[in-house]
Design a protein around this motif. Structure first.
Motif, short mmCIF file in Angstrom:
data_model
loop_
_atom_site.label_atom_id
_atom_site.label_comp_id
_atom_site.label_asym_id
_atom_site.label_seq_id
_atom_site.Cartn_x
_atom_site.Cartn_y
_atom_site.Cartn_z
N SER A 41 0.83 -1.21 0.00
CA SER A 41 0.00 0.00 0.00
C SER A 41 0.86 1.26 0.00
N VAL A 42 1.92 1.25 0.80
CA VAL A 42 2.84 2.39 0.83
C VAL A 42 3.46 2.59 -0.54
N GLY A 43 3.87 1.49 -1.17
CA GLY A 43 4.46 1.57 -2.50
C GLY A 43 3.48 2.15 -3.52
N GLN A 44 2.22 1.73 -3.43
CA GLN A 44 1.22 2.23 -4.37
C GLN A 44 0.92 3.71 -4.15
N ILE A 45 0.93 4.13 -2.90
CA ILE A 45 0.59 5.52 -2.60
C ILE A 45 1.73 6.47 -2.96
N TYR A 46 2.96 6.09 -2.62
CA TYR A 46 4.07 7.04 -2.70
C TYR A 46 5.03 6.84 -3.87
N LEU A 47 5.01 5.68 -4.53
CA LEU A 47 6.01 5.40 -5.55
C LEU A 47 5.42 5.18 -6.93
N TYR A 48 6.16 5.63 -7.94
CA TYR A 48 5.84 5.31 -9.33
C TYR A 48 6.36 3.92 -9.68
N ASP A 49 7.57 3.63 -9.19
CA ASP A 49 8.28 2.43 -9.61
C ASP A 49 9.16 1.94 -8.47
N ASN A 50 9.66 0.72 -8.59
CA ASN A 50 10.63 0.14 -7.67
C ASN A 50 10.08 -0.09 -6.26
N PRO A 51 8.86 -0.63 -6.10
CA PRO A 51 8.32 -0.83 -4.75
C PRO A 51 9.07 -1.89 -3.94
N LEU A 52 9.74 -2.83 -4.61
CA LEU A 52 10.49 -3.86 -3.89
C LEU A 52 11.94 -3.45 -3.63
N LEU A 53 12.28 -2.22 -4.02
CA LEU A 53 13.62 -1.66 -3.81
C LEU A 53 14.71 -2.58 -4.37
N LYS A 54 14.48 -3.06 -5.60
CA LYS A 54 15.47 -3.90 -6.26
C LYS A 54 16.69 -3.08 -6.70
N LYS A 58 15.41 6.23 -5.95
CA LYS A 58 15.74 7.51 -6.60
C LYS A 58 14.55 8.45 -6.46
N LEU A 59 14.83 9.72 -6.58
CA LEU A 59 13.77 10.72 -6.52
C LEU A 59 12.76 10.49 -7.63
N SER A 60 13.21 9.98 -8.77
CA SER A 60 12.29 9.73 -9.88
C SER A 60 11.29 8.61 -9.58
N HIS A 61 11.56 7.79 -8.59
CA HIS A 61 10.63 6.74 -8.19
C HIS A 61 9.48 7.28 -7.35
N VAL A 62 9.68 8.41 -6.71
CA VAL A 62 8.70 8.95 -5.77
C VAL A 62 7.73 9.88 -6.48
N LYS A 63 6.45 9.73 -6.20
CA LYS A 63 5.43 10.59 -6.80
C LYS A 63 5.53 11.99 -6.20
N PRO A 64 5.50 13.01 -7.05
CA PRO A 64 5.57 14.38 -6.51
C PRO A 64 4.26 14.80 -5.83
N LEU A 65 3.15 14.23 -6.28
CA LEU A 65 1.85 14.55 -5.70
C LEU A 65 1.21 13.24 -5.26
N VAL A 66 1.03 13.08 -3.98
CA VAL A 66 0.48 11.84 -3.45
C VAL A 66 -1.03 11.83 -3.65
#
Length: 90
Positions: A41-54, A58-66
């Protein structure tokens, strides 16, 4: 009135302590499910990509607007895990 006899026995809940007592195995599974659901759920809310931290985050993985609200998510996942535990097949 003995309400214990009115409660249905749930699958996977019988052990030495009697009916409708969650087994340690089922409690472990419920806890693992709840923690995994919260993590996803945290990954879906806050991240565009890389939820499993493989790769390193990066800043590009984080959504600018939650879009979403974390405040209700753990409670909803808690309800889901308990609902699922009541409907397991033995």
């Amino acid at each position: 009135m003995n309400t214990h006899t009115l409660a249905p026995e749930l699958p996977g809940t019988r052990d030495a302590r009697g009916p409708n007592t969650l087994t340690p195995e089922l409690l472990h599974k419920m806890d693992a499910y709840w923690r995994a659901a919260n993590y996803l759920s945290v990954g879906q809310i806050y991240l565009y990509d890389n939820p499993l931290l493989k790769e390193p985050l990066k800043l590009s993985h984080v959504k600018p607007l939650v879009v979403g609200h974390w405040g209700t998510t753990p409670g909803q996942n808690f309800i889901y895990v308990h609902f699922e535990s009541c409907h397991q097949e033995v």
